[in-house]
Design a protein around this motif. Structure first.
Motif, PDB file in Angstrom:
ATOM      1  N   VAL A 108      52.448  28.725 -26.955  1.00 53.73           N
ATOM      2  CA  VAL A 108      51.350  29.026 -26.137  1.00 53.73           C
ATOM      3  C   VAL A 108      51.690  29.117 -24.746  1.00 53.73           C
ATOM      4  N   ASP A 109      51.852  30.377 -24.023  1.00 55.08           N
ATOM      5  CA  ASP A 109      52.504  30.394 -22.960  1.00 55.08           C
ATOM      6  C   ASP A 109      51.201  29.780 -21.715  1.00 55.08           C
ATOM      7  N   LEU A 110      51.684  28.699 -21.206  1.00 52.64           N
ATOM      8  CA  LEU A 110      50.782  28.159 -20.212  1.00 52.64           C
ATOM      9  C   LEU A 110      50.599  28.834 -18.982  1.00 52.64           C
ATOM     10  N   GLU A 111      51.625  29.820 -18.462  1.00 55.07           N
ATOM     11  CA  GLU A 111      51.349  30.494 -17.265  1.00 55.07           C
ATOM     12  C   GLU A 111      50.324  31.582 -17.396  1.00 55.07           C
ATOM     13  N   ARG A 112      49.790  32.036 -18.765  1.00 54.51           N
ATOM     14  CA  ARG A 112      48.714  32.851 -19.133  1.00 54.51           C
ATOM     15  C   ARG A 112      47.553  32.298 -19.756  1.00 54.51           C
ATOM     16  N   LEU A 113      47.293  30.879 -19.329  1.00 51.16           N
ATOM     17  CA  LEU A 113      46.208  30.078 -20.084  1.00 51.16           C
ATOM     18  C   LEU A 113      45.241  29.295 -19.076  1.00 51.16           C
ATOM     19  N   VAL A 114      44.038  29.799 -19.383  1.00 46.18           N
ATOM     20  CA  VAL A 114      42.876  29.358 -18.284  1.00 46.18           C
ATOM     21  C   VAL A 114      42.251  28.146 -18.990  1.00 46.18           C
ATOM     22  N   LEU A 115      42.077  26.951 -18.543  1.00 51.81           N
ATOM     23  CA  LEU A 115      41.626  25.713 -18.920  1.00 51.81           C
ATOM     24  C   LEU A 115      40.114  25.474 -18.108  1.00 51.81           C
ATOM     25  N   VAL A 116      39.101  25.316 -18.739  1.00 55.23           N
ATOM     26  CA  VAL A 116      37.862  24.838 -18.283  1.00 55.23           C
ATOM     27  C   VAL A 116      37.447  23.534 -19.125  1.00 55.23           C
TER      28      VAL A 116
END
Length: 243
Positions: A108-116
């Motif tokens: 999983v690419d963390l630079e394209r991951l949004v966390l809520v």
């Protein structure tokens, strides 16, 4: 005494009208069902890892669809890995224990991951907002969504071409995935460390699929990747044949 001549019954005009009306309704329903099936089959597929493609009833994550995962966060990460590695933006809502480092190891690419992590009572609003702009969204609902909310979010998924992965039950899910058994390798008699996890993953599709599908997967394997056990076992043989 001579038998009375046979006289066929003649349907009245109202009977004929009712029969024609019933036939027309049946044909209309058949046309609607065919249209729904065609729409479902033609919905575009998202990039999906080979391991998850082996499990999913349609062979891929489908745009506009929701998927239910029974409890396993690792299984949800496996569904994220394929689209994320292919450049898709992804999101995670309501999962404060989501392991970003583990997700990165899984692809999983963390630079394209949004966390809520903790949207509270606004979890549905946050999910809908992310569905508008992201490709795949993982959700852990704190409460049961109403049928109306499920229908609205489903319409939004189809409109935006996104996919939803829900940790827990979800009405009208395209498929429900669960781990029926698992075991770890790498541990010896009081020594060693966890190296790989072999699990049997079962997918139950919504109405229209013939039977549940079960596949043995590495979640993950020794290289921290997701793969089918059969392909992993066949790798040494393939290398010998091609050498």
């Amino acid at each position: 005494m001579a038998a009375a001549p046979y006289s066929p019954s003649v349907a009245s005009a109202p009977d004929i009208d009712r029969a024609e009306d019933a036939l027309s309704r049946v044909q209309e329903l058949q046309a609607r069902i065919r249209g729904m099936q065609a729409t479902k089959l033609e919905s575009p597929a998202l990039p999906t890892s080979a391991a998850m493609a082996a499990v999913l009833p349609s062979g891929a994550l489908r745009q506009g669809s929701a998927y239910s995962v029974d409890g396993s966060l690792t299984l949800a990460m496996a569904l994220l890995a394929g689209p994320s590695a292919s450049g898709a933006w992804c999101g995670v809502v309501g999962v404060p224990d989501f392991g970003a480092e583990a997700a990165a190891r899984f692809g999983v690419d963390l630079e394209r991951l949004v966390l809520v992590p903790d949207p509270g009572e606004h979890w549905l609003t946050a999910t809908a907002a992310l569905v508008d702009v992201l490709t795949v969204v993982v959700l852990r609902p704190p409460t049961r969504a109403s049928d109306t909310d499920v229908a609205r979010l489903g319409a939004r998924l189809r409109q935006r071409g996104a996919a939803l992965v829900v940790l827990g039950p979800w009405p009208q899910a395209e498929a429900r995935l669960s781990i029926s058994s698992s075991s770890w390798t790498g541990l010896g008699d009081g020594h060693g460390h966890l190296g790989a996890r072999e699990a049997t993953v079962t997918a139950i599709g919504r109405l229209g699929y013939d039977r549940p599908r079960s596949v043995r997967l590495w979640l993950p394997d020794g290289r921290q990747q997701f793969s089918t056990v059969e392909l992993q076992d066949a790798a040494p043989l393939l290398q010998a044949v091609t050498a």
